[in-house]
Design a protein around this motif. Sequence first.
Motif, short mmCIF file in Angstrom:
data_model
loop_
_atom_site.label_atom_id
_atom_site.label_comp_id
_atom_site.label_asym_id
_atom_site.label_seq_id
_atom_site.Cartn_x
_atom_site.Cartn_y
_atom_site.Cartn_z
N VAL A 78 23.60 10.41 -33.19
CA VAL A 78 23.27 9.29 -34.09
C VAL A 78 23.31 9.70 -35.57
O VAL A 78 23.96 9.02 -36.37
CB VAL A 78 21.92 8.64 -33.70
CG1 VAL A 78 21.46 7.67 -34.76
CG2 VAL A 78 22.06 7.94 -32.35
N PRO A 79 22.65 10.82 -35.97
CA PRO A 79 22.76 11.19 -37.39
C PRO A 79 24.20 11.52 -37.80
O PRO A 79 24.61 11.19 -38.93
CB PRO A 79 21.88 12.43 -37.50
CG PRO A 79 20.99 12.40 -36.33
CD PRO A 79 21.74 11.70 -35.24
N ILE A 80 24.98 12.15 -36.91
CA ILE A 80 26.37 12.48 -37.26
C ILE A 80 27.19 11.20 -37.43
O ILE A 80 27.95 11.05 -38.39
CB ILE A 80 27.00 13.41 -36.19
CG1 ILE A 80 26.29 14.77 -36.20
CG2 ILE A 80 28.49 13.59 -36.46
CD1 ILE A 80 26.82 15.75 -35.18
N PHE A 81 26.99 10.26 -36.50
CA PHE A 81 27.70 8.98 -36.59
C PHE A 81 27.35 8.27 -37.90
O PHE A 81 28.21 7.74 -38.59
CB PHE A 81 27.34 8.10 -35.39
CG PHE A 81 27.99 6.75 -35.40
CD1 PHE A 81 29.35 6.62 -35.19
CD2 PHE A 81 27.25 5.60 -35.63
CE1 PHE A 81 29.96 5.37 -35.19
CE2 PHE A 81 27.84 4.36 -35.64
CZ PHE A 81 29.19 4.25 -35.42
N ASN A 82 26.06 8.32 -38.23
CA ASN A 82 25.59 7.71 -39.47
C ASN A 82 26.29 8.33 -40.68
O ASN A 82 26.75 7.63 -41.58
CB ASN A 82 24.07 7.91 -39.54
CG ASN A 82 23.45 7.19 -40.71
OD1 ASN A 82 23.91 6.11 -41.07
ND2 ASN A 82 22.45 7.80 -41.31
N SER A 83 26.41 9.66 -40.70
CA SER A 83 27.12 10.35 -41.79
C SER A 83 28.58 9.92 -41.84
O SER A 83 29.13 9.67 -42.91
CB SER A 83 27.07 11.86 -41.58
OG SER A 83 25.86 12.37 -42.03
#
Lengths: 296, 301
Positions: free
Chosen positions: A183-188
């Motif tokens: 989720v954080p990587i996708f957000n980035s």
Amino acid sequence: MAAPALTTSKYAPYWQAAPIALIFAAFFLIPLAATVVVSFWEYTEYSIEPAFVSQNYLDVFDGCFADLPNLCVTFKTYLSTLKFCLIVWAITLVVGFTTSYFLAFHIKSLTVQMALFMVCTIPFWTSNVIRMISWIPLLGRNGLLNDFLLSTGLVTERQDWFLYSDFSVGLAFVHLFTPFMAVPIFNSMMRIDKALVEAAYDGGASTWQTLWNVIIPLCKPGIAIGSIFVITIVMGDYITIGVMGGQQIASIGKVIQVQMNYLQFPIAAANAVVLLILVLMIIFAMTKLVDIRKEL
Amino acid sequence: MHSEKRGPAFWFLAGFFGLYVLFLYGPMITIVVLSFQGPQGGLTFPMNGVSLFWFEKLFAGVGVVDIWTAFGRSFRLGLIVCILTVVISVMAGLAFRRKFRGAGLLFYVAIASLIVPSIVVSLGIGLEFRILDDVIKSLGNALGIEAIQRGYTTGMGIFTSGLGAHLTWTLPFGLLIMFAIFNRFNPSYEEAARDLGATPWQTFRHVVLPIIAPSLIGVGLFGFTLSWDELARSSQAMGAQNTLPMSLQGLTTTVTTPEIYALGTLTTAISFSVIAICFAAAILVQKRRARRGSDAGKGVV
């Protein structure tokens, strides 16, 4: 955030923030302080007494430095936990990054993108214990994996090591915690200006070069946040290791839990403080590598 | 993008993604299927007939001690956590739109609450309440308060220490979502309301709240589901009583029949229902808005 005042009073933010501040004070900060204080208390089989002794910390590392070429139980436990951390971190990073990359850069329709993103995050809202139990029919001695391997002739007899082993613990970690990484990587990735990627391709960069020189550097904050999540969860875990390891594999969290069950609170607290310091050191090192604040 | 045609890279990644989704959901599907085992069936395949036997057994409460009490407790706790998470997060979100002293510190504490290992938080809350109990008891003895001397055992419980433990887990998520919501929020609606003479409360009630309402469903979803499934922080913080995930964890070592799958299926069904209801509600609000235009400021919703 340059927003106008919701109310005209300059005290408004204080009473609005008061409930959350009080809850964190009562159920997070004071408990942490209590843990540190109790870690210096004395205890016997029957009682716990306020004191200021370092005995609990000495007990945690009892004989660890004297025997050093040989690892004491504490060091072995920490090493084992760190090993899980490293393996799970590497796998969740690769899986989380690859799936996010596919979603962010290969799916063109925003609706499809969001739908697939939800598909990946919905399991996060379901019970971890049940998701662990659900591996039993697959990995057990009479499970599907054994059935499959037998029928293909890859093994000649049923394997015992799929379940209640290091393997099943690692598998469950990856199963449960990849969303925390993805989720954080996708957000980035969603924040990356697609024109930058275009420019790289137009400049003659290959897919790999673009990935390595444009996308990964811009994803670093997301990778760091995901890594902090995964590492801190695995470092303190005792439930996954307990259920998937058949209560046979040691971890720091499990040591603390067992000591609490025997009401040996001071040494459990000392262990918790050591764990906390270790986790904070890891996080500190990661924030030195990547500036996370940009992401928040 | 780079190439309009879907090349081998796309299909490789699509395959990888597909396998990942199968990995995520496959095991869950297996236990749902196995929970319909026949009465003679075991914990693994093959299916020995199809029946509702294990669900009946579960509902009759045979074999599983006190599971329905734990079920009810977890549900009540989840609802309370859900409501508190929404209300407290909205208030905190509003506070963070302006500068106030300690804002940075509060933010770091919230993040810390998210990443400090749960077992440490759980142990800490357990210790805190034990110390509190000792203090209250010794005060009771010192001052000769009979009610405390006789009746007081512990302040720990599902709705005191347990509730607090869950909030340390749900509130950081709530706060982060509120940041995302207010980052996208257009403040000119509020200015308009104020220019027309609305009080701060009216501005909030009739302008801000209707606009952010669909996103608050998301905050509530986090509040309920994270509490409903919470285990790591609960272990030392619930006192003598068990929540449903705690009972479930206990059952993993003792129950050797598909009954545990039936319970797992039921729990997951509740999680999925809550998720579905939240999505349906969010979509409904969006549709209504699209049909009528923004109803912000009309004082409805």
